[in-house]
Design a protein around this motif. Structure first.
Motif, mmCIF file in Angstrom:
data_model
loop_
_atom_site.group_PDB
_atom_site.id
_atom_site.type_symbol
_atom_site.label_atom_id
_atom_site.label_comp_id
_atom_site.label_asym_id
_atom_site.label_seq_id
_atom_site.Cartn_x
_atom_site.Cartn_y
_atom_site.Cartn_z
ATOM 1 N N ASP A 87 0.829 -1.206 0.000
ATOM 2 C CA ASP A 87 0.000 0.000 0.000
ATOM 3 C C ASP A 87 0.865 1.258 0.000
ATOM 4 O O ASP A 87 0.566 2.236 -0.718
ATOM 5 N N GLU A 99 1.064 4.150 -2.838
ATOM 6 C CA GLU A 99 0.885 5.572 -2.582
ATOM 7 C C GLU A 99 2.062 6.376 -3.128
ATOM 8 O O GLU A 99 1.876 7.433 -3.758
ATOM 9 N N GLU A 107 1.011 8.715 -6.073
ATOM 10 C CA GLU A 107 0.888 10.101 -5.642
ATOM 11 C C GLU A 107 2.181 10.882 -5.833
ATOM 12 O O GLU A 107 2.193 11.936 -6.475
#
Length: 446
Positions: A246, A250, A254
């Motif tokens: 995860d 990210e 991002e």
């Protein structure tokens, strides 16, 4: 000293000592009472010799031809008789000790051990008031000595037979008593080493049987706790992998686009730098910083979750890791033995193999100061064997696992494997063994 002896020795030593003491005591008693027994057995014949001497002197006193009577008496004596005549002119009389004949089959040391009593009797023989000789009692003790020797042999044989019989019984008893204790000790050693599957044979006296049953129950409890611990570790590792996945997503989804956008804008500023004057230098610096951030981001993503393991396979991913290491550390001669069948491993095992090699090479680069290293990842039956060795300075005394290898050790344990670090032949070895296939693992749920 006594406590260091084995149980059999502690059992046999007092028995053997007591039997030996009994044999020595028998010999001492035999030597002590033999003299009196020999004297008592020959006392009637000694008295008979004195009676014969008195009768002979009376006969010679009343005889008209005493010399002829004496000669006839002497000729009538058998040379093997206990009664012998010794003339005055024949010299000093011999004793029973001087003429003692050793019986056949009796050793000389046994004869020397006995105390032969002084039973010699010399009675003067008189003719006309003048002493012409002595009538001697010289007993033959060979039969008595042979009897004593037979008695000593019987005593020795009896003691030897009792020693052998008692020793055999004690040996069998000690074996039957010690065997369950030996099984119990071996079982406890297996439990200490982590083998909980092999039960301890239950046998012996009730107290030992109860101890074996309690040890087996303890092994079953430890086996369950060990399995629960492995399941917990496996779940923890899976959760860590999920968290890293995860986090990697990210960073990739991002931070990656933001860095790309900044880089594009910076490039545009650089292209406009001829008209921007001093601003162009600052834009170049920003572009370099953005490129460094992108490289750092890719490196962090690679350590968090090497996504290409699932795409390219474990063997190719390990080879890529080794190539990157060679580029990063050209001063270290790196060789490898990588089995192409590693591509058949996936999931947490593939991740663990990759990370063990990655962490070990990181330690070689940062701490070892090595000039050459070797990486091996092969199959040994149903087990994957990973070994990373280097000729560096080794590891600090008493600090076998650092933070990175400690985490790898937990991951390996969660997969029912083993990880060890050792120093031999001036080389440091990191060795890992993992089962190639899952073995009774608990399913992991999110």
């Amino acid at each position: 000293m006594w406590q260091r002896l084995s149980f059999r020795t502690q059992l046999f030593l007092p028995l053997g000592t007591s039997f030996l003491a009994a044999l020595i005591m028998g010999g001492v008693l035999l030597q002590t009472f033999a003299a009196g027994q020999l004297a008592d057995e020959n006392e009637p014949r000694r008295r008979l010799t004195q009676t014969v001497a008195v009768a002979l002197n009376n006969t010679l006193r009343t005889s008209n031809t005493p010399r002829q009577t004496l000669d006839a008496f002497v000729h009538s004596l058998d040379i093997s008789s206990d009664i012998q005549f010794r003339a005055v002119d024949a010299g000093p009389a011999s004793s029973a000790k001087d003429g003692l004949r050793k019986p056949h089959g009796v050793p000389q040391w046994f004869v020397d051990l006995l105390t032969i009593p002084d039973m010699d009797t010399a009675t003067p023989v008189m003719i006309g008031g003048q002493r012409v000789g002595d009538l001697l009692f010289l007993p033959d003790l060979s039969a008595d000595l042979f009897e004593k020797w037979i008695g000593f042999l019987a005593l020795t044989t009896l003691v030897a037979v009792l020693m052998v019989l008692t020793g055999t019984i004690a040996y069998v008893f000690a074996g039957s008593a010690l065997r369950p204790l030996q099984y119990l000790g071996e079982g406890l050693t297996r439990i200490r080493r982590g083998d909980y599957a092999t039960p301890i044979p239950v046998g012996g006296p009730p107290e030992i049987r109860q101890s074996c049953e309690e040890a087996n129950a303890l092994a079953a409890t430890l086996a369950q706790l060990s399995q629960d611990n492995r399941d917990l570790l496996h779940r923890l590792v899976s959760l860590q992998d999920d968290e890293r996945r995860d986090l990697a997503r990210e960073l990739h989804d991002e931070l990656g686009p933001l860095l790309f956008s900044i880089r594009v804008g910076t490039i545009a500023l650089v292209e406009a730098s001829p008209t921007a004057g001093h601003l162009g230098n600052s834009a170049e610096e920003v572009l370099q910083s953005v490129e460094a951030l992108q490289q750092t981001n890719r490196r962090i993503l690679d350590r968090l979750r090497p996504l290409y393991i699932e795409e390219l396979g474990l063997e190719t991913s390990v080879q890529t890791l080794l190539r990157n290491f060679r580029k990063q550390a050209p001063c270290v001669g790196l060789t490898d033995t990588i089995d192409p069948d590693l591509n058949g491993i996936d999931g947490p095992r593939a991740q663990t193999v990759y990370r063990v090699i990655q962490e070990a090479l990181t330690n070689v680069l940062r701490h070892a100061g090595a000039s050459n290293a070797h990486v091996q990842a092969t199959f040994a039956g149903e087990t994957v064997v990973i070994e990373i060795s280097d000729d560096g300075g080794g590891f600090p005394e008493g600090d076998l696992f650092g933070r990175g290898l400690t985490g790898m050790h937990e991951r390996v344990r969660a997969l029912s494997g083993s990880l060890s670090l050792l120093r031999a032949d001036e080389r440091t070895y990191v060795r890992c063994r993992l089962p190639a296939e899952p073995a009774g693992e608990a399913p992991v749920t999110d």
